[in-house]
Design an enzyme around this catalytic site. Structure first.
Site, mmCIF file in Angstrom:
data_model
loop_
_atom_site.group_PDB
_atom_site.id
_atom_site.type_symbol
_atom_site.label_atom_id
_atom_site.label_comp_id
_atom_site.label_asym_id
_atom_site.label_seq_id
_atom_site.Cartn_x
_atom_site.Cartn_y
_atom_site.Cartn_z
ATOM 1 N N SER A 180 3.297 -2.223 10.093
ATOM 2 C CA SER A 180 4.827 -2.232 10.465
ATOM 3 C C SER A 180 5.459 -3.452 10.061
ATOM 4 O O SER A 180 6.277 -4.007 10.710
ATOM 5 C CB SER A 180 5.158 -1.866 11.985
ATOM 6 O OG SER A 180 4.851 -0.494 12.244
ATOM 7 N N GLU A 234 -6.659 4.770 7.767
ATOM 8 C CA GLU A 234 -6.672 6.052 7.412
ATOM 9 C C GLU A 234 -7.802 6.701 6.851
ATOM 10 O O GLU A 234 -8.288 8.035 7.085
ATOM 11 C CB GLU A 234 -5.439 6.221 6.663
ATOM 12 C CG GLU A 234 -4.041 5.837 7.587
ATOM 13 C CD GLU A 234 -3.006 5.226 6.838
ATOM 14 O OE1 GLU A 234 -2.944 5.344 5.388
ATOM 15 O OE2 GLU A 234 -2.290 4.866 7.374
ATOM 16 N N ASN A 248 0.861 -1.050 -0.095
ATOM 17 C CA ASN A 248 0.111 0.030 -0.099
ATOM 18 C C ASN A 248 0.967 1.121 -0.151
ATOM 19 O O ASN A 248 1.479 1.545 0.988
ATOM 20 C CB ASN A 248 -0.767 0.192 1.288
ATOM 21 C CG ASN A 248 -1.781 1.027 1.301
ATOM 22 O OD1 ASN A 248 -1.633 2.061 0.423
ATOM 23 N ND2 ASN A 248 -2.605 1.411 2.445
ATOM 24 N N HIS A 265 -9.386 1.156 4.632
ATOM 25 C CA HIS A 265 -8.196 1.294 5.457
ATOM 26 C C HIS A 265 -8.500 2.434 6.675
ATOM 27 O O HIS A 265 -9.415 3.260 6.513
ATOM 28 C CB HIS A 265 -7.215 2.039 4.517
ATOM 29 C CG HIS A 265 -5.719 1.857 5.243
ATOM 30 N ND1 HIS A 265 -5.518 2.760 6.233
ATOM 31 C CD2 HIS A 265 -4.569 0.996 5.022
ATOM 32 C CE1 HIS A 265 -4.136 2.579 6.551
ATOM 33 N NE2 HIS A 265 -3.829 1.206 5.909
ATOM 34 N N GLY A 303 2.459 2.317 10.730
ATOM 35 C CA GLY A 303 3.560 3.407 10.631
ATOM 36 C C GLY A 303 4.329 3.681 11.887
ATOM 37 O O GLY A 303 4.682 4.699 11.998
ATOM 38 N N GLU A 326 -5.322 -5.166 10.478
ATOM 39 C CA GLU A 326 -4.601 -4.081 10.605
ATOM 40 C C GLU A 326 -4.626 -3.126 11.948
ATOM 41 O O GLU A 326 -5.545 -2.272 11.957
ATOM 42 C CB GLU A 326 -4.473 -2.947 9.355
ATOM 43 C CG GLU A 326 -4.029 -3.588 8.047
ATOM 44 C CD GLU A 326 -3.525 -2.373 7.172
ATOM 45 O OE1 GLU A 326 -2.367 -2.615 6.973
ATOM 46 O OE2 GLU A 326 -3.913 -1.340 7.132
ATOM 47 N N LYS A 338 0.248 4.322 -0.228
ATOM 48 C CA LYS A 338 -0.323 5.511 0.383
ATOM 49 C C LYS A 338 -0.238 6.571 -0.657
ATOM 50 O O LYS A 338 -0.285 6.521 -1.851
ATOM 51 C CB LYS A 338 0.211 5.478 1.824
ATOM 52 C CG LYS A 338 -0.115 4.399 2.623
ATOM 53 C CD LYS A 338 -0.039 4.436 4.084
ATOM 54 C CE LYS A 338 -0.223 3.029 4.934
ATOM 55 N NZ LYS A 338 -0.174 3.309 6.163
#
Ligand code: 13P
Length: 257
Positions: free
Chosen positions: A217, A101, A13, A99, A177, A171, A15
């Site tokens: 991560s 985010e 991904n 996701h 991250g 996730e 991003k």
């Protein structure tokens, strides 16, 4: 070679990183590193504007192309959005939906995630549906309930046949991250719970056939242990997918076991 019946999927991904010129270079690098690999599907989910450039590089290779979001309507007055048909038309085979985010910064809900997943599946795309808890939710001990609920709602009205085109990515938000990976046991536990809820809705055979990834991560150092777990069928990789050699190490690990 994998002894599992399930397809392993390693997906990058990217991003909001990489201009089209940079994306082309990265895609070339990934291709050089992963060509000839067998035993897992390799996907790169790139920013919308990079799709044509990356499509040129990955066409006819083992690398499959994906987007990072899709709208739930077929067309119309939805400024800034893209439909599933548009993504298909430019060569996408996969799309990430839900996701964290998107949920956190763009007000996605379990309901819109479900609508987007259905739109993508009905158009013939494969979806990677993301679920996962925040640190606070983990500390409150509601991870299982939350992930069960997210999974169930995301899959509402998805048929058993369509489940062949569904990947679920676990996730945990606190691991994204942050460099703080879930332990292999934590990843295995929640991926197993996701498989269980799929089994309750669709039956054992579908649950056993569905790919459940871990993301958060995952990197060249920790991938082998995470991917060795029986319910972890691949990875959704952010930061480490931007470095072709690191991404290739993860692909390699997935082809082993
Ligand atoms: P990182 O690998 O950078 O933690 O990102 C994970 C992720 O969000 C993939 O979708």
């Amino acid at each position: 070679m994998s002894t599992k019946k399930r397809r392993k999927v390693i997906a990058g991904n990217w991003k909001m990183n990489m201009t089209p010129t940079e994306a082309k270079e990265l895609a070339k690098g990934v291709y050089e590193q992963v060509k000839g690999k067998k035993g897992c599907d390799v996907v790169v989910c790139v920013p919308f504007v990079d799709i044509p450039a990356v499509a040129q590089i990955v066409k006819g290779t083992i690398i499959k192309l994906g987007a990072q979001n899709v709208h739930f309507e077929e067309k119309g007055a939805y400024t800034g959005e893209l439909s599933a048909d548009m993504l298909k038309a430019v060569g996408c085979e996969y799309v990430i939906v839900g996701h964290s985010e998107r949920r956190q910064y763009f007000a996605e809900t379990d309901q819109t995630v479900n609508k987007r997943a259905l739109a993508a599946l009905n158009a013939g795309l494969k979806v990677i549906i993301c679920v996962g808890e925040s640190l606070q939710q983990r500390e409150e001990g509601v991870t299982e309930e939350l992930v069960r609920m997210q999974t169930k709602i995301a899959l509402r009205d998805v048929t058993a046949e369509q489940m062949a085109n569904v990947v679920i990515a676990y996730e945990p938000i606190w691991a994204i991250g942050t460099g703080k990976t879930a332990t292999a046991d934590q990843a295995e536990e929640v991926c197993g719970q996701i498989r269980k809820v799929i089994g309750e809705v669709y039956g054992e055979a579908v649950a056993e056939a569905t790919t459940v990834q871990y993301g958060g991560s995952m990197n060249a150092k920790n991938c082998e242990e995470l991917l060795s777990k029986k319910d972890v069928d691949g990875g959704l990789i952010g930061g480490a997918s931007l470095k072709a050699p690191d991404f290739a190490v993860i692909v390699n690990a997935a082809t082993k076991g």
